[in-house]
Design an enzyme around this catalytic site. Sequence first.
Site, PDB file in Angstrom:
ATOM      1  N   ASN A  35      21.921  27.837  35.138  1.00 22.28           N
ATOM      2  CA  ASN A  35      21.325  29.095  34.706  1.00 22.28           C
ATOM      3  C   ASN A  35      21.814  29.413  33.290  1.00 22.28           C
ATOM      4  O   ASN A  35      22.992  29.734  33.092  1.00 22.28           O
ATOM      5  CB  ASN A  35      21.717  30.211  35.683  1.00 22.28           C
ATOM      6  N   LYS A  74      23.643  32.790  32.739  1.00 20.28           N
ATOM      7  CA  LYS A  74      25.032  32.825  33.209  1.00 20.28           C
ATOM      8  C   LYS A  74      25.946  32.046  32.272  1.00 20.28           C
ATOM      9  O   LYS A  74      27.065  32.489  31.968  1.00 20.28           O
ATOM     10  CB  LYS A  74      25.130  32.247  34.619  1.00 20.28           C
ATOM     11  N   ASP A 113      28.694  32.539  42.546  1.00 13.23           N
ATOM     12  CA  ASP A 113      27.516  32.957  43.292  1.00 13.23           C
ATOM     13  C   ASP A 113      27.519  34.468  43.281  1.00 13.23           C
ATOM     14  O   ASP A 113      28.565  35.106  43.419  1.00 13.23           O
ATOM     15  CB  ASP A 113      27.497  32.424  44.719  1.00 13.23           C
ATOM     16  N   PHE A 140      19.077  39.930  32.714  1.00 15.05           N
ATOM     17  CA  PHE A 140      18.295  38.999  33.513  1.00 15.05           C
ATOM     18  C   PHE A 140      18.443  39.376  34.977  1.00 15.05           C
ATOM     19  O   PHE A 140      19.209  40.273  35.336  1.00 15.05           O
ATOM     20  CB  PHE A 140      18.723  37.551  33.260  1.00 15.05           C
ATOM     21  N   GLY A 141      17.708  38.685  35.837  1.00 13.48           N
ATOM     22  CA  GLY A 141      17.782  39.000  37.251  1.00 13.48           C
ATOM     23  C   GLY A 141      17.301  40.420  37.533  1.00 13.48           C
ATOM     24  O   GLY A 141      16.232  40.834  37.068  1.00 13.48           O
ATOM     25  N   TYR A 142      18.114  41.165  38.250  1.00 12.74           N
ATOM     26  CA  TYR A 142      17.759  42.528  38.649  1.00 12.74           C
ATOM     27  C   TYR A 142      18.248  43.588  37.657  1.00 12.74           C
ATOM     28  O   TYR A 142      18.151  44.782  37.926  1.00 12.74           O
ATOM     29  CB  TYR A 142      18.324  42.824  40.048  1.00 12.74           C
ATOM     30  N   LYS A 162      27.881  45.850  28.926  1.00 16.34           N
ATOM     31  CA  LYS A 162      27.657  45.165  30.199  1.00 16.34           C
ATOM     32  C   LYS A 162      28.928  44.456  30.650  1.00 16.34           C
ATOM     33  O   LYS A 162      29.346  44.597  31.810  1.00 16.34           O
ATOM     34  CB  LYS A 162      26.510  44.161  30.072  1.00 16.34           C
ATOM     35  N   HIS A 209      29.966  43.058  37.279  1.00 16.18           N
ATOM     36  CA  HIS A 209      30.657  42.268  38.300  1.00 16.18           C
ATOM     37  C   HIS A 209      31.187  40.964  37.720  1.00 16.18           C
ATOM     38  O   HIS A 209      32.328  40.576  37.978  1.00 16.18           O
ATOM     39  CB  HIS A 209      29.713  42.001  39.469  1.00 16.18           C
ATOM     40  N   ARG A 210      30.361  40.301  36.898  1.00 15.54           N
ATOM     41  CA  ARG A 210      30.784  39.024  36.315  1.00 15.54           C
ATOM     42  C   ARG A 210      31.891  39.231  35.283  1.00 15.54           C
ATOM     43  O   ARG A 210      32.804  38.408  35.174  1.00 15.54           O
ATOM     44  CB  ARG A 210      29.577  38.297  35.713  1.00 15.54           C
TER      45      ARG A 210
END
Length: 203
Positions: free
Chosen positions: A12, A15, A72, A158-160, A181, A186-187
């Site tokens: 990805n 990521k 993940d 990206f994503g949600y 961000k 979380h990341r």
Amino acid sequence: MPLSKLLIASNNNHKVTEFKRLFAHLPIELVTPNDINLNLDVDETGDTFEANAQLKARAFAEASRLPALADDSGIEVDALNGRPGVLSARYGGEGLDDAGRVQLLLREMAAVPDDQRACRYRVVLVLVDHAKPAGTEDSTEGRCEGVVAHATSGTNGFGYDPIFYVPAFGKTIADVTSDQKDSISHRGIAARAMAEILATRTA
């Protein structure tokens, strides 16, 4: 043996970009599967974020013989009993892209009132290094609490991210800067904890 090279075990690109930014201060060469001509897709058959991250980290470390870091992650929505969860990247089936999954989630949440739209991003990072004793792995976890917005907003994500509203900012994740961000994501939280582990391995 000091750790000098680390494989970001992800295909990805979003990521990979985040990890390179989050670990930029470390004296470690970060490489991607493309950099080493490694074409590997791992079936994410685990039923937890940790299990899937372990599957990916172990597979990439075995295939490359390099220390490998995998993650993940996903979004958990309280009103949907924690869905999409570990299925976040595959929610709705193979025919949907990120935008399609966002629209699916918005439709599922259409009738949910504002006080019941709580959600969170969760991630687990796993580091596998074959230079360490067999079975020794490091892991960290991060969470970011938010609210499912009623409509998409923003393009820096990206994503949600376009529907993940953060009350502290009064914006979606996709509407804030990369630095903002990273400060609450979380990341970002999990990566800072992992960076402390990695720092002890570079001495």
